[in-house]
Scaffold this active site. Structure first.
Site, PDB file in Angstrom:
ATOM      1  N   GLN A  63     -50.533 -21.358 -69.234  1.00 25.22           N
ATOM      2  CA  GLN A  63     -49.255 -21.936 -69.587  1.00 25.22           C
ATOM      3  C   GLN A  63     -49.100 -23.227 -68.532  1.00 25.22           C
ATOM      4  O   GLN A  63     -48.102 -23.184 -67.590  1.00 25.22           O
ATOM      5  CB  GLN A  63     -48.212 -21.099 -69.317  1.00 25.22           C
ATOM      6  CG  GLN A  63     -48.224 -19.728 -70.182  1.00 25.22           C
ATOM      7  CD  GLN A  63     -47.426 -18.676 -69.834  1.00 25.22           C
ATOM      8  OE1 GLN A  63     -47.537 -18.121 -68.685  1.00 25.22           O
ATOM      9  NE2 GLN A  63     -46.383 -18.127 -70.541  1.00 25.22           N
ATOM     10  N   ASP A  70     -35.448 -20.218 -71.548  1.00 22.07           N
ATOM     11  CA  ASP A  70     -36.419 -19.605 -70.571  1.00 22.07           C
ATOM     12  C   ASP A  70     -36.669 -20.451 -69.395  1.00 22.07           C
ATOM     13  O   ASP A  70     -37.031 -21.648 -69.535  1.00 22.07           O
ATOM     14  CB  ASP A  70     -37.692 -19.269 -71.464  1.00 22.07           C
ATOM     15  CG  ASP A  70     -38.719 -18.334 -70.541  1.00 22.07           C
ATOM     16  OD1 ASP A  70     -38.479 -17.230 -70.260  1.00 22.07           O
ATOM     17  OD2 ASP A  70     -39.910 -18.940 -70.318  1.00 22.07           O
ATOM     18  N   GLU A 109     -40.591 -31.022 -60.341  1.00 26.00           N
ATOM     19  CA  GLU A 109     -41.175 -30.569 -58.983  1.00 26.00           C
ATOM     20  C   GLU A 109     -40.768 -31.979 -58.210  1.00 26.00           C
ATOM     21  O   GLU A 109     -40.882 -33.068 -58.664  1.00 26.00           O
ATOM     22  CB  GLU A 109     -42.395 -30.660 -59.032  1.00 26.00           C
ATOM     23  CG  GLU A 109     -42.970 -29.483 -60.201  1.00 26.00           C
ATOM     24  CD  GLU A 109     -42.856 -29.918 -61.825  1.00 26.00           C
ATOM     25  OE1 GLU A 109     -42.531 -29.121 -62.599  1.00 26.00           O
ATOM     26  OE2 GLU A 109     -43.033 -31.296 -62.037  1.00 26.00           O
ATOM     27  N   GLU A 135     -31.720 -18.429 -68.845  1.00 24.29           N
ATOM     28  CA  GLU A 135     -32.513 -17.251 -67.937  1.00 24.29           C
ATOM     29  C   GLU A 135     -33.189 -17.634 -66.678  1.00 24.29           C
ATOM     30  O   GLU A 135     -33.796 -18.622 -66.643  1.00 24.29           O
ATOM     31  CB  GLU A 135     -33.582 -16.918 -68.983  1.00 24.29           C
ATOM     32  CG  GLU A 135     -34.439 -15.641 -68.398  1.00 24.29           C
ATOM     33  CD  GLU A 135     -35.748 -15.924 -67.490  1.00 24.29           C
ATOM     34  OE1 GLU A 135     -36.364 -14.966 -67.289  1.00 24.29           O
ATOM     35  OE2 GLU A 135     -36.172 -16.867 -67.822  1.00 24.29           O
ATOM     36  N   ASP A 190     -39.144  -7.811 -69.825  1.00 23.85           N
ATOM     37  CA  ASP A 190     -39.888  -7.655 -68.591  1.00 23.85           C
ATOM     38  C   ASP A 190     -39.928  -6.504 -67.836  1.00 23.85           C
ATOM     39  O   ASP A 190     -39.102  -5.596 -68.216  1.00 23.85           O
ATOM     40  CB  ASP A 190     -39.545  -9.057 -67.735  1.00 23.85           C
ATOM     41  CG  ASP A 190     -39.588 -10.571 -68.908  1.00 23.85           C
ATOM     42  OD1 ASP A 190     -40.748 -10.267 -69.435  1.00 23.85           O
ATOM     43  OD2 ASP A 190     -38.884 -11.337 -68.642  1.00 23.85           O
TER      44      ASP A 190
END
Length: 534
Positions: free
Chosen positions: A168, A200, A207, A242, A308
């Site tokens: 991913q 999500d 970053e 989330e 989850d």
């Protein structure tokens, strides 16, 4: 106020693959889900959250998206999706879908183009490194499987960045083209009629060297653009964050009421289980005290379980070890920094614990979610890999494949153990038993939806001398509901200074309850009370 429908709503989390197979291939699909919409409606919920339905290699059960504008063939077609949304709307049910913004699948055409040609415009859709040494202060989320957030790609001859599985790759939000791609994806699905998104993994979009690469200011700049687009072009739709973070770190995700309308409150969830097992309200009271006020029109989202693992990221290492010992004594019950078990097994299938925890959940401030199957006390299969043990087929009846499918083999086996097997735990059986989990779920939701104070009231915790007794008011100017719980299995004195005559909303046919400091509450006592009119 109609645009703030989410403040009053109970959500139902629907895993399509698990719910109902309409064509006998062993996989649930949109056609099957349409057949079961009346059941969902009967629970009293008002919005369905669909787990990822996109084309995907399913290395992360659909959170590895290979096409953001399609439907996985196991689930049907885009027309089937639209038919499902229309059928839900006809029943007064809203529908939200997962929006996976942080990453895609390594099988997505964007990544395949990116890795084959460094000069391709798609190469800059992802985050690359020649050394794999950057952002060293960033934690690894999937500790059980990933050793680094960088993975070397042979075709590209470079390392790519990922916060989750190495299949991913993270998208590069420093590239404005990614913004436009995401805006187009949002418009595409809102044009189908969906009522919003559960976004999500939003803390990880950017970053920056020298940071932990979470909750960065640039993230909020982009997310405000998303909210502005939705408000201007699709008013009345909801955006849910989330973000597995501490409450104070979540506050910026609400913005000034101009970012997310709802944020998941992850830290409250493990503390509900902690308080119940310890027979001590302190973990709940402490995390609520730590939870900041949020802008008007915003809300927390709460849950007992979901697809989850029961995450233990937001507890201390000592608390995590204790929770593992208490709720996951076998190594197979543990995953990453959490527990892969369903609600009923976690509570030893104890009806009074189940009622207390569900009543507590549905009376806390926030928008609650019910995970499919938990309303009938489904079990889990810890021998399945990853989080799949909590994603087994819905148990409708005691017939072939629990009424889920006519296939000889389903995507995962139906639960068939002596306690939680489909022969004993199913919708058909519980429909005939007014004391079943199913009937209790409907009763709790219906009662909540008829008591505005339980949905929108402020919360006032009442001190008691007994740590096992949790008492709080939910208060509106013209309505007050007293929520009263004994977290212990043993009878406990109420304590404190609370007194008066009350009617019990959960047991309306029974006589009034007279509260006094010296009265004794039965083990796991659970009450929603209104002051009696004298």
């Amino acid at each position: 106020m109609s645009d703030q429908w989410y403040l009053d709503t109970v959500f139902y989390e629907l895993y399509l693959r698990a719910f109902q197979d309409s064509n006998g291939d062993g996989h649930g699909d949109f056609g099957g889900a349409i057949e079961r919409l009346d059941y969902i409606k009967s629970l009293g919920v008002e919005c369905i959250w669909i787990l990822p339905h996109y084309p995907s290699p399913l290395k992360d059960d659909g959170y590895d998206v290979a096409d953001y504008m399609g439907v996985h063939p196991d689930y049907g077609t885009l027309d089937d999706f639209k038919a499902f949304v229309a059928a839900a709307h006809q029943r007064g049910l809203r529908v939200i879908i997962d929006l996976v913004m942080n990453h895609c699948s390594d099988q997505h055409p964007w990544f395949q183009a990116a890795r084959q040609d460094r000069n391709s415009p798609y190469h800059d859709y992802f985050v690359w490194s020649d050394t794999g040494q950057e952002y060293a202060d960033t934690r690894i989320i999937f500790l059980d499987t990933e050793k680094s957030n960088w993975t070397y790609d042979e075709a590209a001859g470079r390392y790519f960045w990922h916060r989750f599985y190495s299949s991913q790759p993270d998208l590069n939000y420093d590239n404005p083209a990614i913004h436009e791609e995401m805006f187009n994806i949002i418009r595409f699905w809102l044009d189908t009629g969906v009522d919003g998104f559960r976004a999500d993994a939003v803390p990880y979009l950017y970053e920056r060297e020298g940071t932990n690469c979470e909750n960065l200011p640039e993230t909020h700049v982009f997310l405000k653009k998303v909210r502005r687009l939705i408000d201007e072009e699709y008013p009345g739709r909801v955006l849910i964050a989330e973000a597995n973070q501490w409450p104070e770190d979540l506050l910026p995700y609400f913005g000034n009421g101009d970012e997310f309308q709802i944020c998941f409150h992850f830290p409250i969830m493990p503390r509900l289980y902690m308080a119940l097992k310890q027979a001590d309200k302190t973990p709940i009271v402490d995390i609520l005290a730590r939870t900041p006020a949020i802008p008007e029109g915003c809300q927390w989202m709460t849950f007992l379980r979901n697809h989850d693992e029961l995450t233990l990221e937001m507890v201390t290492p000592e608390e995590r070890q204790w929770m593992w010992q208490q709720y996951a004594p076998k190594p197979r019950m543990r995953l990453n920094l959490g527990i892969r078990r369903r609600l009923a097994p976690l509570l030893d299938n104890h009806p009074d614990r189940w009622l207390l925890l569900n009543a507590l959940h549905l009376s806390l401030p926030g928008t609650p979610i019910i995970y499919y199957g938990d309303e009938i006390g489904m079990g889990d299969d810890i021998w399945l890999p990853d989080r799949h043990g909590c994603r087994t087929p819905m148990q409708w009846n005691a017939e072939h494949q629990a009424g889920f499918s006519t296939a000889e083999e389903t995507y995962f086996p139906v639960i068939s153990d002596p306690v939680f097997g489909y022969q004993f735990v199913n919708v058909a059986l519980q429909e005939m038993n007014e004391d079943s989990y199913l009937w209790r779920t409907r009763k709790l939701i219906k009662t909540r939806q008829h008591a505005a104070a339980l949905r929108r009231g402020t919360m006032e915790i009442i001190p008691t001398r007994n740590p096992a007794i949790l008492v709080y008011w939910r208060v509106l100017p013209d309505e007050r509901v007293l929520c009263l719980y004994n977290l212990s299995m043993h009878p406990q004195p109420l304590g404190g200074s609370l007194s008066g005559i009350f009617h019990d909303l959960l047991h309306p046919g029974k006589r009034s309850i007279t509260l006094s400091p010296d009265m004794e509450l039965p083990g796991y006592a659970t009450h929603w009370l209104e002051m009696a009119q004298l």
